[in-house]
Design a protein around this motif. Sequence first.
Motif, PDB file in Angstrom:
ATOM      1  N   LEU A 218      40.575  40.299  47.845  1.00  0.00           N
ATOM      2  CA  LEU A 218      40.052  41.109  49.151  1.00  0.00           C
ATOM      3  C   LEU A 218      38.551  41.005  49.462  1.00  0.00           C
ATOM      4  CD1 LEU A 218      42.634  43.865  49.449  1.00  0.00           C
ATOM      5  CD2 LEU A 218      43.011  41.645  50.880  1.00  0.00           C
ATOM      6  N   CYS A 219      37.931  41.268  48.420  1.00  0.00           N
ATOM      7  CA  CYS A 219      36.617  41.414  48.522  1.00  0.00           C
ATOM      8  C   CYS A 219      35.734  40.070  48.684  1.00  0.00           C
ATOM      9  CB  CYS A 219      35.912  42.315  47.230  1.00  0.00           C
ATOM     10  SG  CYS A 219      36.286  44.029  47.470  1.00  0.00           S
ATOM     11  N   GLY A 222      36.648  37.864  51.973  1.00  0.00           N
ATOM     12  CA  GLY A 222      35.700  38.640  52.925  1.00  0.00           C
ATOM     13  C   GLY A 222      34.427  38.100  52.880  1.00  0.00           C
TER      14      GLY A 222
END
Length: 382
Positions: A218-219, A222
Amino acid sequence: MKSNKQFMILSAIGIVMVVDLHAGTSLELGTAYFPYNSFFMPMFMFISGYFISHKRCIEEPIEYMYRKVKRILLPYLGWSLYYATFINILRLFTPVRVGFELSVVEYIKGIFLCGEIFDINAPGYFAIILFYVTIIMIALRRILGKFWNDYLITVVFIALGCFVVRYSLMNSHNFATATVFNMAMKVVISLQFFQLGTLYKNKLEKYVSKINLVVIILCFFGIIRIVQHNLGNIRWSLNRLVFNQQLSDVRFHMGYFIPFLTSLMGIILWVKIAEFLVPVLGENKLCNYISDHTFGIMMHHITFMSILNWILVGINRIKAIPGLDVDAIKTSSWYRFVWGETADFKFFYFLIGIIGSCLFCYLVDRIKKYARKISTLRNDKS
């Protein structure tokens, strides 16, 4: 079977990515977010740095260097000689015109200062860069001894890497030619990734291993989307040192740091994926075999893709294949036939590249084993 299952899987994934890219990219392993050329060559440097022995660098540097000569340099030189002979035989007896005619001076310059001169084994350029980086790191560790600091050295190497990016962008330099300066620049930018592997093993692994894979995904996805939105192309090549020109326009010169950033994220992402796959692939014999033969696969997979092209030329003589560029096949090992309006044929290049090079490695292993057996029998008799 390799004892470090996570890095066994990581190196196997890396070489599959190399073959897939050179086949035209049919598998596309995560390429929507992290294109192969944004991290996978640095990942091989990272893996090599992970396994360097600080103790051996300090206590027996000459013996350690000699080991690297035997494991990296001599195989690289041997296969370079093989392909020099192979290419010149092809040029003499067939219409194939890849590479160039054998010249001692160009041969020596090419293998030590470029690595891509024969075209058909061009990915082998990585071996000579890795050898130089490894020898430099062994020497530095020996010289600095107890003053060695992983964090400080990493920062210094990252700064040097940023300089290489800046120089390439500001001067539009042609790093394809075989010169001492060009090879030095490739080595300098590689040092940071090799040292990153060492830093990860000595300082960071225990922390990264505690982070959940989903959080990493997710990090990083993004962050990489933000970078791609602002810059577009995040690919860069180690062999030619080609970077997106827009990196020069990023404020406060931070653009020169982007190739390291994308490489770092891609590496850590796949390190975590490899960790996740250990229960599934840790004891897989095929995965272990591929990991154990990354050098051979790197060196030979283009040859088998070229063989597929030559087969297509043979078929074309019997029945014309629409869209097949015979002239391109004769002059380049990197032509990839497109089947109609789709890219489906790329998978066949990938398949023959990975299977053909693995079978070739198996044959070489059998020959080595037989040669050792004969040598042992002779020694016993004497």
